[in-house]
Design a protein around this motif. Structure first.
Motif, short mmCIF file in Angstrom:
data_model
loop_
_atom_site.label_atom_id
_atom_site.label_comp_id
_atom_site.label_asym_id
_atom_site.label_seq_id
_atom_site.Cartn_x
_atom_site.Cartn_y
_atom_site.Cartn_z
N LYS A 336 0.85 -1.20 0.00
CA LYS A 336 0.00 0.00 0.00
C LYS A 336 0.88 1.24 0.00
CE LYS A 336 -4.17 -1.93 2.04
NZ LYS A 336 -4.83 -2.30 3.28
N GLY A 337 0.57 2.19 -0.87
CA GLY A 337 1.39 3.40 -0.99
C GLY A 337 2.17 3.42 -2.29
N TYR A 338 2.58 2.23 -2.78
CA TYR A 338 3.31 2.13 -4.04
C TYR A 338 2.48 2.78 -5.15
CZ TYR A 338 5.34 -0.04 -8.19
OH TYR A 338 5.92 -0.25 -9.43
N PRO A 339 3.02 3.55 -6.08
CA PRO A 339 4.44 3.73 -6.36
C PRO A 339 5.07 4.90 -5.61
CG PRO A 339 3.16 4.73 -8.13
CD PRO A 339 2.18 4.16 -7.14
N VAL A 347 4.45 -8.81 7.34
CA VAL A 347 4.51 -10.26 7.13
C VAL A 347 3.42 -10.69 6.15
CG1 VAL A 347 4.33 -12.51 8.29
CG2 VAL A 347 5.49 -10.60 9.43
N ILE A 348 3.80 -11.57 5.22
CA ILE A 348 2.84 -12.12 4.24
C ILE A 348 2.54 -13.56 4.64
CG2 ILE A 348 2.44 -12.59 1.80
CD1 ILE A 348 4.78 -10.57 1.26
N GLY A 373 12.20 -16.00 10.08
CA GLY A 373 12.08 -16.82 8.86
C GLY A 373 10.78 -16.60 8.11
N GLU A 374 9.97 -15.65 8.59
CA GLU A 374 8.70 -15.38 7.90
C GLU A 374 8.97 -14.56 6.63
OE1 GLU A 374 5.65 -14.74 11.63
OE2 GLU A 374 7.25 -13.28 11.33
N VAL A 375 8.11 -14.77 5.63
CA VAL A 375 8.25 -13.98 4.39
C VAL A 375 7.68 -12.59 4.66
CG1 VAL A 375 7.54 -13.77 1.98
CG2 VAL A 375 8.12 -16.03 2.91
N ILE A 406 -3.90 -15.32 -0.31
CA ILE A 406 -2.76 -14.67 0.33
C ILE A 406 -3.24 -13.67 1.38
CG2 ILE A 406 -0.79 -13.14 -0.11
CD1 ILE A 406 -0.67 -14.71 -2.86
N ASP A 407 -2.71 -13.83 2.57
CA ASP A 407 -3.14 -13.04 3.71
C ASP A 407 -2.09 -11.94 3.96
OD1 ASP A 407 -3.95 -12.04 6.12
OD2 ASP A 407 -3.49 -13.86 7.28
N TRP A 408 -2.36 -10.78 3.42
CA TRP A 408 -1.39 -9.69 3.52
C TRP A 408 -2.15 -8.34 3.54
CZ3 TRP A 408 1.62 -7.18 -0.98
CH2 TRP A 408 2.56 -6.28 -0.47
#
Ligand code: AMP
Ligand code: GLY
Length: 444
Positions: A336-339, A347-348, A373-375, A406-408
């Motif tokens: 969120k915010g990109y670009p 965390v994803i 180790g979380e993505v 996908i939970d992000w």
């Protein structure tokens, strides 16, 4: 063959995904890679700008073939350095990479070899650029000459907007040295397409086509990005158009580069505008597209690594490419915010097991791992979620179904990727007697 892929984005994940399954590939490395690529290749902690370390790693791991993903190292001369070290690599020389790294170089080549493109002028002085704008119609397009990550282009609706864009690039330095020179060009009207051709210095061969969505929000609104989604093949590139683009644009470019003593070898990616007067070149890229690669590769039946290795060896005429008669669609999930400004480190979740399907895959782009180790998300464009199927409807349904897993919460995606292709299919279906397309639209 031991293969090293340079880069760590969605494009490189898609390349690794293909190479890992190639009968030619005995061991796959990627520098620097990303958490998605880790499942397919040995990731080496080397940055793309560390040419000496890349060459040393090639010796240490007895690499037979290097595939360079991004434009930046090509523009610095990584392909030249690897070749000097005796390695076989895919990607053009620094001189040939100017087709992408200098818009002025590309435009001058078009002028010299009669390649259809927007009329233009090139400036090193802001006042001279403004004086030229005063003599032209609006809208008018202002482009930073150098590499600006897809953000150096302004479509100015008025003279004032054009002056502002000129000042931003040339006076305020918004794009650093990339904006010291600018190209001012005619605004083209039409539908865009991305056209890909393999070239081995001597000849060229059509690869495939795609369309992307550069604007950040639904309805193609908001500022331009590196690409919020894509689909392949492009419905506006039929056989006749493809032959015309090869004849009028790609082959003259290959000939022109040969004549300049800068033979082009690698992937030639033409950004086209299909105007009422035929196809015109908007820009060249000298590499695979991102996210276009994420939709082209799943459709390729032939072995990609074999094709790229033959191209790099100057043996393009020995290969044939076969494609699945399907469509693929990729939805980019961005922070969120990109670009503009965005947070890093969120965390994803929901990625486990997401890549078990036969008709879809989640490619990692701006991801990394935290201490646990979380993505986590560390870039603007973070994931490329691709689906494929018998047509664009099936591909879209699959891609959005995967994205929903996908939970992000800190991410977002456009909800209308593919709209232009879908509108075109719906229009042709309602013209035909059955009209069954509208009924088949899954409503996503
Ligand atoms: P580029 O980085 O040169 O591909 O430009 C980015 C985007 O700006 C293109 O994909 C087009 O949507 C738009 N664009 C660039 N040049 C022109 C032009 N001459 N006429 C109309 N649109 C353009
Ligand atoms: N999707 C645009 C690019 O790769 O440049």
């Amino acid at each position: 063959m031991k293969v090293l892929v340079i880069g760590g984005g969605g494009r490189e994940h898609a390349l690794c995904w293909s190479f890992a399954r190639s009968p030619l590939c005995s061991k796959l490395f990627c520098a620097p890679g990303n958490p998605g690529i880790e499942a397919l290749a040995t990731c080496l902690p080397i940055k793309i700008e560390e040419t000496d370390k890349i060459i040393a790693a090639c010796a240490a791991h007895e690499i037979d073939f290097v595939m360079i993903g991004p434009e930046a190292p090509l523009s610095w001369g990584l392909a030249d350095a690897l070749q000097e070290a005796g390695l076989i690599c895919f990607g053009p020389s620094k001189a040939a990479a100017q087709l992408e790294s200098s818009k002025g170089f590309m435009k001058d080549l078009c002028k010299d070899y009669n390649i259809p493109t927007a009329s233009y002028a090139r400036f090193w002085d802001a006042q001279k650029a403004k004086d030229y704008v005063k003599t032209q119609k609006t809208p008018i397009v202002i482009k930073a000459d150098g590499l600006a990550a897809g953000k150096g282009v302004t479509i100015a609706q008025t003279q004032e907007e054009a002056f502002k864009a000129i000042d931003e690039a040339m006076v305020e330095g918004a794009f650093g040295s990339a904006g010291k020179a600018i190209v001012v060009e005619e605004f083209l009207v039409g539908e865009e397409a991305s056209f890909f051709a393999l070239a081995d210095g001597e000849g060229a061969m059509f690869f495939t086509s795609a369309q992307d969505h550069k604007a950040v929000y639904d309805g193609d609104k908001g500022p331009n990005t590196g690409g919020m989604g894509a689909y392949a093949p492009a419905p506006n590139i039929d056989d006749a158009m493809r032959a015309r683009v090869m004849k009028d644009i790609i082959f003259p470019t290959i000939e022109g580069m040969k004549a300049k003593g800068m033979p082009f070898s690698g992937m030639l990616y033409a950004g086209l505008m299909i105007t009422k007067d035929g196809p015109k070149l908007i820009e060249y890229n000298v590499r695979f597209g991102d996210p276009e690669t994420q939709v082209m590769i799943p459709l390729l039946k032939s072995d990609l690594l074999t094709a790229l290795y033959a191209t790099a060896k100057g043996l393009l005429s020995t290969i044939e490419l076969h494609w699945h008669d399907q469509s693929a669609l990729c939805v980019v999930m961005a922070a969120k915010g990109y670009p503009e400004l965005y947070e890093k480190g969120s965390v994803i979740r929901g990625l486990d097991g997401v890549n078990g399907d036969k008709d879809g895959v989640v490619f990692h782009a701006g991801t990394s791992r935290n201490d646990k180790g979380e993505v986590i998300a560390v870039g603007g464009r973070v994931l490329g979620v691709t689906g494929w199927g018998k047509d664009i409807f099936a591909a879209k349904e699959k891609a959005y179904a995967l994205a929903a897993k996908i939970d992000w919460p800190e991410g977002f995606c456009r909800s209308d990727i593919g709209w232009r292709a879908i509108e075109r299919l719906n229009a042709s279906a309602s013209l035909s007697s059955s009209g069954s397309r509208e009924a088949a639209e899954p409503g996503i």
